[in-house]
Structures are given as C-alpha cells and as structure tokens.
Write a protein that holds these residues in place. Sequence first.
Motif, PDB file in Angstrom:
ATOM      1  N   GLU A 113      48.598  47.247  15.473  1.00  0.00           N
ATOM      2  CA  GLU A 113      48.038  47.948  14.338  1.00  0.00           C
ATOM      3  C   GLU A 113      47.761  49.326  14.522  1.00  0.00           C
ATOM      4  O   GLU A 113      47.590  49.976  15.595  1.00  0.00           O
ATOM      5  CB  GLU A 113      46.671  47.208  14.191  1.00  0.00           C
ATOM      6  CG  GLU A 113      47.012  45.798  13.869  1.00  0.00           C
ATOM      7  CD  GLU A 113      45.847  44.631  14.083  1.00  0.00           C
ATOM      8  OE1 GLU A 113      45.634  43.624  13.506  1.00  0.00           O
ATOM      9  OE2 GLU A 113      44.824  45.118  14.549  1.00  0.00           O
ATOM     10  N   MET A 114      47.370  50.061  13.284  1.00  0.00           N
ATOM     11  CA  MET A 114      47.102  51.569  13.244  1.00  0.00           C
ATOM     12  C   MET A 114      45.971  51.544  12.093  1.00  0.00           C
ATOM     13  O   MET A 114      46.155  50.832  11.034  1.00  0.00           O
ATOM     14  CB  MET A 114      48.244  52.324  12.936  1.00  0.00           C
ATOM     15  CG  MET A 114      47.867  53.583  12.754  1.00  0.00           C
ATOM     16  SD  MET A 114      49.520  54.864  12.190  1.00  0.00           S
ATOM     17  CE  MET A 114      50.271  54.844  13.714  1.00  0.00           C
ATOM     18  N   SER A 115      45.035  52.279  12.280  1.00  0.00           N
ATOM     19  CA  SER A 115      43.821  52.402  11.239  1.00  0.00           C
ATOM     20  C   SER A 115      44.489  53.251  10.082  1.00  0.00           C
ATOM     21  O   SER A 115      45.446  53.985  10.164  1.00  0.00           O
ATOM     22  CB  SER A 115      42.683  53.219  11.967  1.00  0.00           C
ATOM     23  OG  SER A 115      42.957  54.746  12.135  1.00  0.00           O
ATOM     24  N   LEU A 116      43.896  52.990   9.002  1.00  0.00           N
ATOM     25  CA  LEU A 116      44.208  53.752   7.811  1.00  0.00           C
ATOM     26  C   LEU A 116      44.049  55.283   7.923  1.00  0.00           C
ATOM     27  O   LEU A 116      44.943  55.861   7.512  1.00  0.00           O
ATOM     28  CB  LEU A 116      43.472  53.380   6.706  1.00  0.00           C
ATOM     29  CG  LEU A 116      43.796  53.847   5.263  1.00  0.00           C
ATOM     30  CD1 LEU A 116      45.166  53.499   4.742  1.00  0.00           C
ATOM     31  CD2 LEU A 116      42.768  53.348   4.294  1.00  0.00           C
ATOM     32  N   ALA A 117      43.016  55.797   8.424  1.00  0.00           N
ATOM     33  CA  ALA A 117      42.716  57.199   8.745  1.00  0.00           C
ATOM     34  C   ALA A 117      43.909  57.733   9.690  1.00  0.00           C
ATOM     35  O   ALA A 117      44.445  58.979   9.264  1.00  0.00           O
ATOM     36  CB  ALA A 117      41.479  57.406   9.621  1.00  0.00           C
ATOM     37  N   GLU A 118      44.266  56.954  10.643  1.00  0.00           N
ATOM     38  CA  GLU A 118      45.253  57.658  11.605  1.00  0.00           C
ATOM     39  C   GLU A 118      46.730  57.679  10.916  1.00  0.00           C
ATOM     40  O   GLU A 118      47.268  58.385  10.934  1.00  0.00           O
ATOM     41  CB  GLU A 118      45.671  56.805  12.788  1.00  0.00           C
ATOM     42  CG  GLU A 118      46.507  57.095  13.935  1.00  0.00           C
ATOM     43  CD  GLU A 118      46.481  56.590  15.151  1.00  0.00           C
ATOM     44  OE1 GLU A 118      47.517  56.624  15.891  1.00  0.00           O
ATOM     45  OE2 GLU A 118      45.813  55.493  15.222  1.00  0.00           O
ATOM     46  N   ALA A 119      46.909  56.535   9.986  1.00  0.00           N
ATOM     47  CA  ALA A 119      48.333  56.465   9.072  1.00  0.00           C
ATOM     48  C   ALA A 119      48.139  57.751   8.201  1.00  0.00           C
ATOM     49  O   ALA A 119      49.288  58.366   8.063  1.00  0.00           O
ATOM     50  CB  ALA A 119      48.199  55.146   8.441  1.00  0.00           C
ATOM     51  N   ILE A 177      49.279  60.937   9.525  1.00  0.00           N
ATOM     52  CA  ILE A 177      50.844  61.131   9.694  1.00  0.00           C
ATOM     53  C   ILE A 177      51.296  61.422   8.439  1.00  0.00           C
ATOM     54  O   ILE A 177      52.282  62.315   8.115  1.00  0.00           O
ATOM     55  CB  ILE A 177      51.289  59.928  10.058  1.00  0.00           C
ATOM     56  CG1 ILE A 177      50.675  59.718  11.825  1.00  0.00           C
ATOM     57  CG2 ILE A 177      52.819  59.906  10.136  1.00  0.00           C
ATOM     58  CD1 ILE A 177      51.165  58.299  12.100  1.00  0.00           C
ATOM     59  N   ASP A 178      50.732  60.802   7.200  1.00  0.00           N
ATOM     60  CA  ASP A 178      51.452  60.987   5.667  1.00  0.00           C
ATOM     61  C   ASP A 178      50.346  60.403   4.915  1.00  0.00           C
ATOM     62  O   ASP A 178      50.164  59.142   4.945  1.00  0.00           O
ATOM     63  CB  ASP A 178      52.802  60.164   5.706  1.00  0.00           C
ATOM     64  CG  ASP A 178      53.347  60.546   4.442  1.00  0.00           C
ATOM     65  OD1 ASP A 178      52.927  60.783   3.271  1.00  0.00           O
ATOM     66  OD2 ASP A 178      54.637  60.482   4.418  1.00  0.00           O
ATOM     67  N   PRO A 179      49.927  61.063   4.253  1.00  0.00           N
ATOM     68  CA  PRO A 179      48.892  60.747   3.001  1.00  0.00           C
ATOM     69  C   PRO A 179      49.294  59.582   2.261  1.00  0.00           C
ATOM     70  O   PRO A 179      48.379  59.230   1.798  1.00  0.00           O
ATOM     71  CB  PRO A 179      48.631  61.942   2.270  1.00  0.00           C
ATOM     72  CG  PRO A 179      49.186  63.111   3.246  1.00  0.00           C
ATOM     73  CD  PRO A 179      50.158  62.651   3.717  1.00  0.00           C
ATOM     74  N   ARG A 180      50.514  59.422   2.037  1.00  0.00           N
ATOM     75  CA  ARG A 180      50.946  58.322   1.140  1.00  0.00           C
ATOM     76  C   ARG A 180      50.971  56.972   1.553  1.00  0.00           C
ATOM     77  O   ARG A 180      51.001  56.183   1.005  1.00  0.00           O
ATOM     78  CB  ARG A 180      52.314  58.673   0.634  1.00  0.00           C
ATOM     79  CG  ARG A 180      52.688  59.811  -0.264  1.00  0.00           C
ATOM     80  CD  ARG A 180      54.001  60.202  -0.491  1.00  0.00           C
ATOM     81  NE  ARG A 180      54.568  60.537   0.953  1.00  0.00           N
ATOM     82  CZ  ARG A 180      55.962  60.833   0.951  1.00  0.00           C
ATOM     83  NH1 ARG A 180      56.664  60.967   0.028  1.00  0.00           N
ATOM     84  NH2 ARG A 180      56.424  61.199   2.107  1.00  0.00           N
ATOM     85  N   TYR A 181      50.606  56.966   3.093  1.00  0.00           N
ATOM     86  CA  TYR A 181      50.322  55.395   3.714  1.00  0.00           C
ATOM     87  C   TYR A 181      49.054  55.086   3.081  1.00  0.00           C
ATOM     88  O   TYR A 181      48.064  55.348   2.815  1.00  0.00           O
ATOM     89  CB  TYR A 181      50.354  55.510   5.156  1.00  0.00           C
ATOM     90  CG  TYR A 181      51.592  55.816   5.954  1.00  0.00           C
ATOM     91  CD1 TYR A 181      52.821  55.025   5.469  1.00  0.00           C
ATOM     92  CD2 TYR A 181      52.032  56.907   6.711  1.00  0.00           C
ATOM     93  CE1 TYR A 181      53.883  55.220   6.036  1.00  0.00           C
ATOM     94  CE2 TYR A 181      53.282  56.927   7.352  1.00  0.00           C
ATOM     95  CZ  TYR A 181      54.144  56.182   6.991  1.00  0.00           C
ATOM     96  OH  TYR A 181      55.141  56.495   7.746  1.00  0.00           O
ATOM     97  N   GLY A 182      49.140  53.598   2.934  1.00  0.00           N
ATOM     98  CA  GLY A 182      48.005  52.819   2.634  1.00  0.00           C
ATOM     99  C   GLY A 182      47.841  51.560   3.362  1.00  0.00           C
ATOM    100  O   GLY A 182      48.831  51.174   4.105  1.00  0.00           O
ATOM    101  N   LEU A 183      47.180  50.636   2.936  1.00  0.00           N
ATOM    102  CA  LEU A 183      46.742  49.190   3.738  1.00  0.00           C
ATOM    103  C   LEU A 183      47.942  48.422   3.636  1.00  0.00           C
ATOM    104  O   LEU A 183      48.485  48.506   2.400  1.00  0.00           O
ATOM    105  CB  LEU A 183      45.703  48.699   3.140  1.00  0.00           C
ATOM    106  CG  LEU A 183      44.172  49.321   3.441  1.00  0.00           C
ATOM    107  CD1 LEU A 183      42.985  48.695   2.911  1.00  0.00           C
ATOM    108  CD2 LEU A 183      43.911  49.276   5.219  1.00  0.00           C
ATOM    109  N   GLU A 184      48.453  47.728   4.493  1.00  0.00           N
ATOM    110  CA  GLU A 184      49.365  46.681   4.722  1.00  0.00           C
ATOM    111  C   GLU A 184      50.514  47.408   4.933  1.00  0.00           C
ATOM    112  O   GLU A 184      51.661  46.642   4.880  1.00  0.00           O
ATOM    113  CB  GLU A 184      49.293  45.850   3.542  1.00  0.00           C
ATOM    114  CG  GLU A 184      48.062  45.046   3.413  1.00  0.00           C
ATOM    115  CD  GLU A 184      47.719  44.177   4.437  1.00  0.00           C
ATOM    116  OE1 GLU A 184      48.545  43.712   5.069  1.00  0.00           O
ATOM    117  OE2 GLU A 184      46.551  44.043   4.788  1.00  0.00           O
TER     118      GLU A 184
END
Length: 347
Positions: free
Chosen positions: A74-80, A83-90
């Motif tokens: 797993e990776m936290s939403l903040a860390e994701a 890397i790229d602001p477009r990443y979201g939960l799931e």
Amino acid sequence: MNAEFMQAFEQLGKEKGIAPEILFDAIEAALISAYKRNFGSAQNVMVSLDRLTGEIHVYARKNVVEEVTDSRLEMSLAEAKSIDPRYGLEDIIEVEVTPKDFGRIAAQTAKQVVVQRIREAERGIIYEEFSNRESDILTGIVQRMEQKNVFIDLGKAEAILAPSEQIAGETYRHGDRLKTYIIEVKKTTKGPQILVSRTHPGLLKRLFELEVPEIHDGVVEIKSVAREPGLRSKIAVHSRDENVDPVGSCVGHKGMRVQTIVNELKGEKIDIVKWSVDPAKYISNALSPAKVVSVEVNEAEKISKVIVPDYQLSLAIGKEGQNARLAAKLTGWKIDIKSESQAQSAI
C-alpha cells in the motif's frame, strides 16, 4: 542480461519450435517467482523484460489508501500525490524496485526456464509425431527387459512391449531388431509413453501392406484378419481389379512375400483366403485348407452349417478347433461343421 543473450534465447526458441513470445512470457513469470523468493515474498510485483536490450525492471504494485497498514502493498494518498497529483484513492501505482544484483539471478532463472521449456517442447513434438502414428508399424531395437516388459529404442523415443502384448514363446534379446504395432501413445510428465504390440491383428495387416505393393497401391484390399499370435492367422483379401489375383499377390513368387512375414512373426502360419460377398463362398474359403462340400447359411442369425468330406473333418476343425475358430472370427459367422456321414445320419 544483454542483447546477445536475448538474441540467443530467441534463436534457440525458433530452432526448437517455441514461439519467442511464449519463452519471454515464461521468463517474466519465473523472474517474479525468483524476486519473491530472494527479496520478499509478500510483495505484489511485475517484471518487464525488454525484448531487444534484455534490460529487466521490477515494479511493485501498490494500492493508494488513506491509511497504510502494509507498506509493501500500500501507499498513502499523500505520497501518491507527491508522485503525481492526478492519483486518487484505490488507484494502483507501479514503483520500480529492481535490486542492484538482480541481473545475475535473472540470467540464471532465465536459463532454467529456457531449458525446461525446450524440454517440454521437444516432448510435445515427439508426442505429436508418435500419436499421429497410432495403428502404424515401427521398427526398433530391443534395449532392455524389466519385470517382463521389453523396452524398445525407437531413436527419438522408447516404446514398451508389455507381457500381454508379447507372442507366447518368443524371446527378445538386447540388440534385436523388432517390428511392432503402436496401440497407444500416452502423454506423461516424463514424455510420451508409447505402448506397442506383437500380438495385435493390426501388425499382420501392416506387414502385408509393407510387403505387398498391390495392397499398398489399393488394388488388393484386406477385408478381415483373424489371429492367434505365434500359432496361426487367417487373412481375407479382395481384388478391385479382376485381372489381379489377390491371394497370389499376397503369396508372391514362390511364396517369398508371405514367407518374409512368417519369418518376421517367428514362424506363425498364415492362411490367405479370397473374400467373397457371398457368405457361403466366403465361409468355404475361410475354412481353407479344408475342402468343403456345401454351406448352408442363416442370414438372420449369422449361423452356417458346413458339410465336409469325412476325411477332411479333422482338417476343417483343426487342432483343438483352431481352424474353425479362426474361420468364424475371420467371417463373423458361427460355423457348425459336420462330415458327410454325420450329415446323412442326422437325416
């Protein structure tokens, strides 16, 4: 792994009849197992193998969550988002985790996979070759005997002649050349298992096809075969050309053709009879070498009553009923044999 290494794999795959892509997919799958075995079994990883350069990249696949409970998965939403602001939960993020010394492990693993796949492919090719030859005849060399089974070397493969498929009284020695009939080809983890026979009626039929050009060319047809292996056989033949004698074709000049087959079957006696569409005539021919006076047939029940001269009765029946038994098996009719005197007394 370098480009030359990859080219060698591809070339080897082509030579052995394996599609290169199948080989590379198998290497990638094996590399995932190798990574988990050496660097952490819990990680959800994928491996990318460059088909041209041979470069390998390992990626850990991580789910984006609000609260991380297992950093390997797993990776936290903040860390994701860092890397790229477009990443979201799931979302699933692939993070490269290629170890520095993974090339050595990868090369070793790839080699093992290639060797295994080539072995499987070769077994598959041999299986296809021999499974297509079921009901055919093969010549091999007796290799060894184990628990009454005879193992025959066919070159690319080995055949098994089981005790039940051996002619009673026939001896097999190491180095003997032997013709056998393929009854079944089984696919096993150790390669194809080829089961052969020396007793099958098909062996006699195939031997005649090999020895008699008229049969091979389709001018003379084998209609039926009845066999008591090692003792005696009967074969019914028919000519599609009225100018060709079917029995004479099978016997050959001075009996040479049939004698070759008798020798191959270690002295098994062979009666060659002329097939007829007329059941009475066919049954009369099938009882050869006995002479028949008359044949009465019951078409509905496939029963025939045969009368022979008194002096021919024992010949018609044969030793322990062998001649009559083979004639019945050859024609598919039940045959009741009586001498002329027995027929007269029954009236």
